[in-house]
Motif scaffolding. Structure first.
Motif, PDB file in Angstrom:
ATOM      1  N   LYS A   8       0.834  -1.208   0.000  1.00  0.00           N
ATOM      2  CA  LYS A   8       0.000   0.000   0.000  1.00  0.00           C
ATOM      3  C   LYS A   8       0.866   1.255   0.000  1.00  0.00           C
ATOM      4  O   LYS A   8       0.594   2.203  -0.749  1.00  0.00           O
ATOM      5  CB  LYS A   8      -0.919  -0.019   1.211  1.00  0.00           C
ATOM      6  N   LYS A  64      -6.803   1.436 -10.863  1.00  0.00           N
ATOM      7  CA  LYS A  64      -6.635   0.626  -9.651  1.00  0.00           C
ATOM      8  C   LYS A  64      -7.557   1.129  -8.540  1.00  0.00           C
ATOM      9  O   LYS A  64      -8.233   0.337  -7.879  1.00  0.00           O
ATOM     10  CB  LYS A  64      -5.191   0.653  -9.182  1.00  0.00           C
ATOM     11  N   GLN A  65      -7.594   2.432  -8.343  1.00  0.00           N
ATOM     12  CA  GLN A  65      -8.458   2.992  -7.307  1.00  0.00           C
ATOM     13  C   GLN A  65      -9.929   2.781  -7.626  1.00  0.00           C
ATOM     14  O   GLN A  65     -10.727   2.488  -6.730  1.00  0.00           O
ATOM     15  CB  GLN A  65      -8.173   4.488  -7.137  1.00  0.00           C
ATOM     16  N   GLU A  68     -10.700  -0.869  -6.870  1.00  0.00           N
ATOM     17  CA  GLU A  68     -10.776  -1.089  -5.420  1.00  0.00           C
ATOM     18  C   GLU A  68     -12.090  -0.565  -4.862  1.00  0.00           C
ATOM     19  O   GLU A  68     -12.713  -1.211  -4.024  1.00  0.00           O
ATOM     20  CB  GLU A  68      -9.611  -0.396  -4.710  1.00  0.00           C
ATOM     21  N   TYR A  70     -14.901  -0.269  -6.413  1.00  0.00           N
ATOM     22  CA  TYR A  70     -16.015  -1.062  -6.913  1.00  0.00           C
ATOM     23  C   TYR A  70     -16.057  -2.446  -6.264  1.00  0.00           C
ATOM     24  O   TYR A  70     -17.107  -2.909  -5.813  1.00  0.00           O
ATOM     25  CB  TYR A  70     -15.915  -1.198  -8.435  1.00  0.00           C
ATOM     26  N   PHE A  71     -14.935  -3.120  -6.217  1.00  0.00           N
ATOM     27  CA  PHE A  71     -14.912  -4.503  -5.748  1.00  0.00           C
ATOM     28  C   PHE A  71     -14.721  -4.641  -4.245  1.00  0.00           C
ATOM     29  O   PHE A  71     -15.182  -5.590  -3.636  1.00  0.00           O
ATOM     30  CB  PHE A  71     -13.809  -5.292  -6.473  1.00  0.00           C
ATOM     31  N   ASN A  72     -14.007  -3.715  -3.608  1.00  0.00           N
ATOM     32  CA  ASN A  72     -13.696  -3.818  -2.176  1.00  0.00           C
ATOM     33  C   ASN A  72     -14.511  -2.849  -1.330  1.00  0.00           C
ATOM     34  O   ASN A  72     -14.296  -2.770  -0.131  1.00  0.00           O
ATOM     35  CB  ASN A  72     -12.212  -3.526  -1.933  1.00  0.00           C
ATOM     36  N   GLY A  73     -15.343  -2.081  -1.907  1.00  0.00           N
ATOM     37  CA  GLY A  73     -16.106  -1.103  -1.143  1.00  0.00           C
ATOM     38  C   GLY A  73     -15.248   0.040  -0.624  1.00  0.00           C
ATOM     39  O   GLY A  73     -15.537   0.631   0.400  1.00  0.00           O
ATOM     40  N   ARG A  75     -12.095  -0.189   0.405  1.00  0.00           N
ATOM     41  CA  ARG A  75     -10.944  -0.654   1.197  1.00  0.00           C
ATOM     42  C   ARG A  75      -9.816  -1.046   0.261  1.00  0.00           C
ATOM     43  O   ARG A  75     -10.037  -1.694  -0.755  1.00  0.00           O
ATOM     44  CB  ARG A  75     -11.352  -1.850   2.052  1.00  0.00           C
ATOM     45  N   SER A  76      -8.615  -0.664   0.600  1.00  0.00           N
ATOM     46  CA  SER A  76      -7.449  -1.005  -0.212  1.00  0.00           C
ATOM     47  C   SER A  76      -7.079  -2.465   0.006  1.00  0.00           C
ATOM     48  O   SER A  76      -7.609  -3.139   0.881  1.00  0.00           O
ATOM     49  CB  SER A  76      -6.288  -0.100   0.146  1.00  0.00           C
ATOM     50  N   ILE A  77      -6.128  -2.939  -0.807  1.00  0.00           N
ATOM     51  CA  ILE A  77      -5.729  -4.338  -0.749  1.00  0.00           C
ATOM     52  C   ILE A  77      -5.158  -4.767   0.557  1.00  0.00           C
ATOM     53  O   ILE A  77      -4.803  -4.248   1.430  1.00  0.00           O
ATOM     54  CB  ILE A  77      -4.729  -4.715  -1.852  1.00  0.00           C
TER      55      ILE A  77
END
Length: 77
Positions: A8, A64-65, A68, A70-73, A75-77
């Motif tokens: 991160k 990438k952002q 993140e 869209y798929f993670n709500g 939250r970063s990786i």
């Protein structure tokens, strides 16, 4: 510091560094092309490629952002 936080931190610092590096490279190539007429075409092409690299690096971070968010709500990786 665990590996997730390390990735991160690298991700946060890498995008601006790429953009600044591309801009510096393009500026150098354009200035050098003014003083060296023999290699002027080659240096202008290098400057164009540096600008393209900086744009692609910025777009990659934006995608990438977006992914993140869209798929993670958000939250970063």
């Amino acid at each position: 510091m665990d590996s997730v936080n390390m990735v991160k931190v690298i991700s946060i610092w890498l995008a601006p560094v790429c953009a600044i590096g591309g801009a510096a490279r393009a500026t150098y190539c354009l200035i050098a092309s003014n003083y060296n007429e023999d290699d002027s075409a080659m240096l202008k092409k290098r400057a164009k490629n540096a600008i393209k690299f900086a744009i692609m690096a910025s777009l990659t971070e934006a995608v990438k952002q977006l992914a993140e968010a869209y798929f993670n709500g958000g939250r970063s990786i």
